[in-house]
Design a protein around this motif. Structure first.
Motif, mmCIF file in Angstrom:
data_model
loop_
_atom_site.group_PDB
_atom_site.id
_atom_site.type_symbol
_atom_site.label_atom_id
_atom_site.label_comp_id
_atom_site.label_asym_id
_atom_site.label_seq_id
_atom_site.Cartn_x
_atom_site.Cartn_y
_atom_site.Cartn_z
ATOM 1 N N UNK A 1 1.144 -8.626 -5.845
ATOM 2 C CA UNK A 1 2.064 -7.689 -5.203
ATOM 3 C C UNK A 1 3.002 -7.067 -6.230
ATOM 4 N N UNK A 2 3.429 -7.863 -7.212
ATOM 5 C CA UNK A 2 4.329 -7.346 -8.248
ATOM 6 C C UNK A 2 3.648 -6.262 -9.079
ATOM 7 N N UNK A 3 2.352 -6.447 -9.342
ATOM 8 C CA UNK A 3 1.613 -5.455 -10.124
ATOM 9 C C UNK A 3 1.541 -4.125 -9.386
ATOM 10 N N UNK A 4 1.198 -4.182 -8.094
ATOM 11 C CA UNK A 4 1.121 -2.942 -7.331
ATOM 12 C C UNK A 4 2.507 -2.335 -7.125
ATOM 13 N N UNK A 5 3.520 -3.191 -7.040
ATOM 14 C CA UNK A 5 4.878 -2.666 -6.940
ATOM 15 C C UNK A 5 5.257 -1.938 -8.229
ATOM 16 N N UNK A 6 4.876 -2.508 -9.381
ATOM 17 C CA UNK A 6 5.180 -1.871 -10.668
ATOM 18 C C UNK A 6 4.445 -0.539 -10.801
ATOM 19 N N UNK B 1 -12.945 -7.099 -5.262
ATOM 20 C CA UNK B 1 -13.367 -6.190 -6.319
ATOM 21 C C UNK B 1 -12.390 -5.023 -6.452
ATOM 22 N N UNK B 2 -11.880 -4.544 -5.323
ATOM 23 C CA UNK B 2 -10.866 -3.489 -5.372
ATOM 24 C C UNK B 2 -9.638 -3.975 -6.129
ATOM 25 N N UNK B 3 -9.239 -5.223 -5.885
ATOM 26 C CA UNK B 3 -8.098 -5.784 -6.601
ATOM 27 C C UNK B 3 -8.392 -5.937 -8.090
ATOM 28 N N UNK B 4 -9.631 -6.300 -8.422
ATOM 29 C CA UNK B 4 -10.013 -6.409 -9.836
ATOM 30 C C UNK B 4 -9.853 -5.054 -10.520
ATOM 31 N N UNK B 5 -10.362 -4.009 -9.885
ATOM 32 C CA UNK B 5 -10.264 -2.667 -10.472
ATOM 33 C C UNK B 5 -8.816 -2.174 -10.488
ATOM 34 N N UNK C 1 -4.964 -9.925 -12.826
ATOM 35 C CA UNK C 1 -6.349 -9.543 -13.121
ATOM 36 C C UNK C 1 -7.225 -10.782 -13.311
ATOM 37 N N UNK C 2 -6.757 -11.728 -14.096
ATOM 38 C CA UNK C 2 -7.529 -12.956 -14.342
ATOM 39 C C UNK C 2 -7.733 -13.715 -13.031
ATOM 40 N N UNK C 3 -6.688 -13.759 -12.199
ATOM 41 C CA UNK C 3 -6.753 -14.523 -10.954
ATOM 42 C C UNK C 3 -7.753 -13.912 -9.974
ATOM 43 N N UNK C 4 -7.687 -12.595 -9.782
ATOM 44 C CA UNK C 4 -8.597 -11.976 -8.815
ATOM 45 C C UNK C 4 -10.032 -11.953 -9.340
ATOM 46 N N UNK C 5 -10.198 -11.895 -10.656
ATOM 47 C CA UNK C 5 -11.540 -11.981 -11.223
ATOM 48 C C UNK C 5 -12.133 -13.358 -10.941
ATOM 49 N N UNK C 6 -11.301 -14.397 -11.087
ATOM 50 C CA UNK C 6 -11.754 -15.753 -10.765
ATOM 51 C C UNK C 6 -12.116 -15.859 -9.283
ATOM 52 N N UNK C 7 -11.339 -15.214 -8.408
ATOM 53 C CA UNK C 7 -11.655 -15.221 -6.983
ATOM 54 C C UNK C 7 -12.989 -14.542 -6.710
ATOM 55 N N UNK C 8 -13.261 -13.462 -7.428
ATOM 56 C CA UNK C 8 -14.533 -12.766 -7.244
ATOM 57 C C UNK C 8 -15.693 -13.673 -7.638
ATOM 58 N N UNK C 9 -15.520 -14.441 -8.713
ATOM 59 C CA UNK C 9 -16.555 -15.382 -9.151
ATOM 60 C C UNK C 9 -16.738 -16.477 -8.108
#
Length: 434
Positions: free
Chosen positions: A67-72, A365-369, A392-400
């Motif tokens: 959320x902080x990333x999208x807020x930034x 995947x949308x979050x990864x991008x 990015x690292x966290x959502x990539x791990x979730x995708x895996x």
């Protein structure tokens, strides 16, 4: 699915930068809290047992950097296009088209489990088991499609009201049911092994999809750089407390029965308030589902028309996509594919979890991008950039962790690139001579 989550969220139109921190926080909470929570505690517990609480905690913690990333991003680049705008700026039109495909084609696999969740609550009251669940699900899909074809949709205020009702219901449920809980329900803690916690986390992405809406709202704040982070912080705390409170209460009170329940909220309310509470909870579940599906169908159909206009989908879907028009062809495609997905799920005997994993793979995947674009757009080495890296690292791990179900999302991204290349190649072909 989040109550107002999805593709283009229907929120109250706030013009001229008049959105306050309190209003923005409320809209962000409404974008994340969704119908999934009426069944997610049971689904997660069925996958991982009491250890599913670790998955809930992990998703709440992930919400902070995400959320902080999208807020930034929203504070620095306020634009209503949200994730697609950032991906376009960072990686170009093709990547933005892939995001669009992931959103658009998440609906056909997401609508059946969302509608069956509500159907489960109706079956819990009137009986009929899976037959009732499927009939209600089909009615919700076809009814929502018909509403959108007629140009009817819930206003942003109604969407927000429904999300508020859900928040109040969750709070009331925790308050009245938690005293009936027992720590003995925590044993065995990980009956299906620790790896199951990762699968549970992948399922729970369903209930946390919506943080990208923070970025879409950024341009409506009075002072985006100051107000977006504040509103986001409030929203993260509120959502985290509500989700963790309900999940913990479900496990402590229902015990092993949590994973077998088709209407966990009803079960919790019935323990403290009596069986009559099931009727009220079922009505709320149906209304919330109608609101969520209406938002998805409305936003998804407009997204489909926009993608067609830009050449990312067949041009015939673009009709009706202008302001004030109804994109009936796109709505029809969304409705028909959602209904077909429900038929496949019924014929194949699929439960909610497989379809939800397909949909959450798209969201992930949308979050990864989206977070990858943040790494290119945010000033390198700043706190915001490092936060985006963690996200990015966290959502990539979730995708895996999503496993083979992630192939649906990855396949959509590849197909979108292939379609765009094919269309442009065809347009460049010289016209045949006389």
């Amino acid at each position: 699915m989040a109550t107002t989550a999805g593709l283009t969220r229907t929120s109250p139109a706030v013009i001229g930068g008049s959105l306050t921190v309190a209003q923005g926080a409320a809209l962000s909470v409404g974008a994340v809290l969704g119908t999934g929570v009426i069944t997610l505690p049971a689904l997660a517990a069925a996958v991982a047992g009491p250890a599913s609480l670790l998955a809930w905690a992990a998703l709440v913690l992930l919400s902070v950097p995400l959320a902080s990333t999208f807020a930034a991003l929203g504070a620095r680049h306020p634009d209503g296009g949200g994730v697609s705008t950032y991906v376009r700026r960072a990686f170009g039109e093709r990547a933005a088209g892939a995001v669009g495909w992931c959103f658009f084609f998440a609906i056909p696999v997401g609508a059946p489990p969302a509608s069956m969740m509500a159907g489960g609550y109706v079956a819990d009251v009137v009986g009929g088991g899976r037959t009732t669940t499927v009939v209600v699900a089909a009615g919700l899909i076809l009814g929502t499609g018909a509403m959108n074809l007629a140009g009817l949709r819930f206003s942003g205020r109604v969407q927000l009201a429904l999300a508020s009702v859900l928040a109040l219901l969750m709070t009331a449920t925790v308050a009245v049911a938690l005293p009936h809980g027992s720590t003995a329900s925590l044993t065995p803690f990980a009956p299906n092994g620790w790896a199951a916690t990762g699968t549970a986390a992948a399922v729970l992405v369903w209930g946390f999809a919506g943080w990208e809406a923070v970025a879409s709202l950024a341009g409506d704040y009075r002072d985006p750089r100051r107000d977006v982070p504040r509103a986001t912080g409030i929203a993260v705390v509120v959502v985290g407390v509500l989700y963790l409170g309900l999940a913990t209460t479900s496990v402590l009170v229902l015990g092993p029965a949590t994973g077998r329940s088709q209407a966990p909220l009803s079960d919790l309310m019935a323990i403290s308030l009596g069986e009559q509470a099931r009727v009220v909870t079922a009505v709320v579940a149906v209304l919330l589902t109608i609101g969520a599906m209406n938002a998805y169908f409305a936003g998804g159909s407009r997204l489909g028309a926009a993608l067609a206009r830009d050449g990312a989908l067949p041009r015939l879907l673009a009709r009706g996509g202008d302001a004030g028009e109804v994109p009936r062809r796109s709505i029809a495609l969304v409705t028909v594919t959602s209904a077909l997905s429900l038929v496949v799920a019924v014929v194949r005997g699929l439960g909610l979890t497989p379809l939800m994993l397909l949909a959450t793979g798209c969201f992930t995947l949308v979050y990864v991008l989206g977070t990858a674009s943040a790494l290119r757009l945010l000033p390198r080495g700043t706190v915001a950039w490092w936060t985006a890296l963690v996200a990015f690292v966290s959502v990539t791990a979730l995708l895996v962790v999503n496993g083979v179900h992630a192939l649906w999302a990855l396949g959509l991204a590849v197909l979108s690139l292939g379609y765009r290349s094919g269309v442009r190649g065809w347009e460049r072909r010289p016209s045949a001579g006389p």
